[in-house]
Motif scaffolding. Sequence first.
Motif, PDB file in Angstrom:
ATOM      1  N   ARG A  25      -7.445   4.226  -5.927  1.00 38.23           N
ATOM      2  CA  ARG A  25      -6.465   5.286  -6.157  1.00 38.23           C
ATOM      3  C   ARG A  25      -5.776   5.167  -7.509  1.00 38.23           C
ATOM      4  O   ARG A  25      -5.410   6.158  -8.131  1.00 38.23           O
ATOM      5  N   SER A  29       0.806   4.309  -2.710  1.00 43.14           N
ATOM      6  CA  SER A  29       0.606   5.713  -2.317  1.00 43.14           C
ATOM      7  C   SER A  29       1.740   6.610  -2.782  1.00 43.14           C
ATOM      8  O   SER A  29       1.549   7.816  -2.984  1.00 43.14           O
ATOM      9  N   TRP A  82      -6.545   0.076  -1.922  1.00 40.49           N
ATOM     10  CA  TRP A  82      -5.560   0.582  -2.885  1.00 40.49           C
ATOM     11  C   TRP A  82      -6.075   0.719  -4.309  1.00 40.49           C
ATOM     12  O   TRP A  82      -5.610   1.587  -5.068  1.00 40.49           O
ATOM     13  N   LYS A  95       0.826  -1.214   0.000  1.00 40.06           N
ATOM     14  CA  LYS A  95       0.000   0.000   0.000  1.00 40.06           C
ATOM     15  C   LYS A  95       0.858   1.261   0.000  1.00 40.06           C
ATOM     16  O   LYS A  95       0.485   2.271  -0.607  1.00 40.06           O
TER      17      LYS A  95
END
Length: 405
Positions: A118, A73, A115, A69
């Motif tokens: 995104r 990000s 996740w 994750k």
Amino acid sequence: MDDLPRPLIIEILSRLNDSTDIARCRLASKTLDSLSREVRFINLQCSFERYTKSRSPETNITPFKTIFKKLISNSMIVESVSVGVEKTLRGISFDDIEEESDDLYLTDGNFVSEWLPRVSGALRSISISDFWIQSCWRRSEILSLISSYCHNLLELELRNAWLSVDGLNPMPMLTSLTLEFVRLDDEDLNKVNKCFPSLQVLNLIGVGGLKDPRIHLLHLRTCQWTVSNAPLSLTIVAPSLVKLKLKCGKPKSLVIETPLLSDFHLSLDKASNFVVKEFHNLNSLQLESTDLCSIIQKFQPGRTIKYLNVDTPKWAQALEMTKFSLKGLFDVFPNLSSLTLGPGAWSETEIGFHAGVLEIGNGMEMLKEISVRLVLHDIEITLSFILYVLEKCINLTDCGIAYPP
């Protein structure tokens, strides 16, 4: 490093296939940390060593899902995601784990929801190889999530999971699908046919739970299907299919409607109702069966087939021979230019030669290439048979003889 052009550094980082290496580069310098965010793929695999360390109370290790994750990000645009466990973890038994563990349950809907939204807009490819011990008793809704978020996805691979098709939406952009060691039901496969209408590549490897599976895809070009159980019937209707690799054990009924097929690899024991429509474009055929003679006779005489590879499984060689006949083979496939005989098929023809009942016919005169993988029982008989075959192949330009491992 700071003197290198930015596009060159990004290109170098993009050639690192393992995202763990990219993460290490981020710690090396601020430049690498900044530019690594522009790498458009994530590939993270949990190794056996990492799994073992995560189970040790003496080791403080960052959870695998947390690392993944964080990589997501820190990335600006992600076009390809590959996450999973290495094959070495397949040897882990249920006795070696905590029953409720989910730290490597990678098709978990809650984890994927953290996740996927995104990065979904730019995603073109997803590959997830789950940890079977943690995933096999939990039904995953990952297909529904992917179809809801990933409207531009082209390739999807899911392995070692129990999949649900509840809430699955049509994905007209998807052209390649691989499901390996997953659990589905017949109605689930029917929904796959409906919701993925543009598939050109389909790989179904060891998909369990199917009883009467049916593939019906109009745009499918390449298919590999290994059936893990013994379905009552199996049907493939694919008018655009050109390459098919099918391994299906002992189906009671096998129907193949693929008129454009040019490359066909078929492995099965027996099929009491085996229906094959005429192949007008079939050029290459590979057959493996314990009932090889009967399977060959199911084919209509085909003058388009130039390359043929035939064999019986190793374990069948100790059983009653299937009376495989070279004459029968050339009667069905008269225009062969290349023939490959596996060790089982070679042994059967050699036995017929030794018994004085071998029939070859005139087909071998057309052969340009012949390749055999033989098992030595009696060197003198084998050498005599090889010489006999070579005398029949008067137009031969290439010959290969090998011993199976």
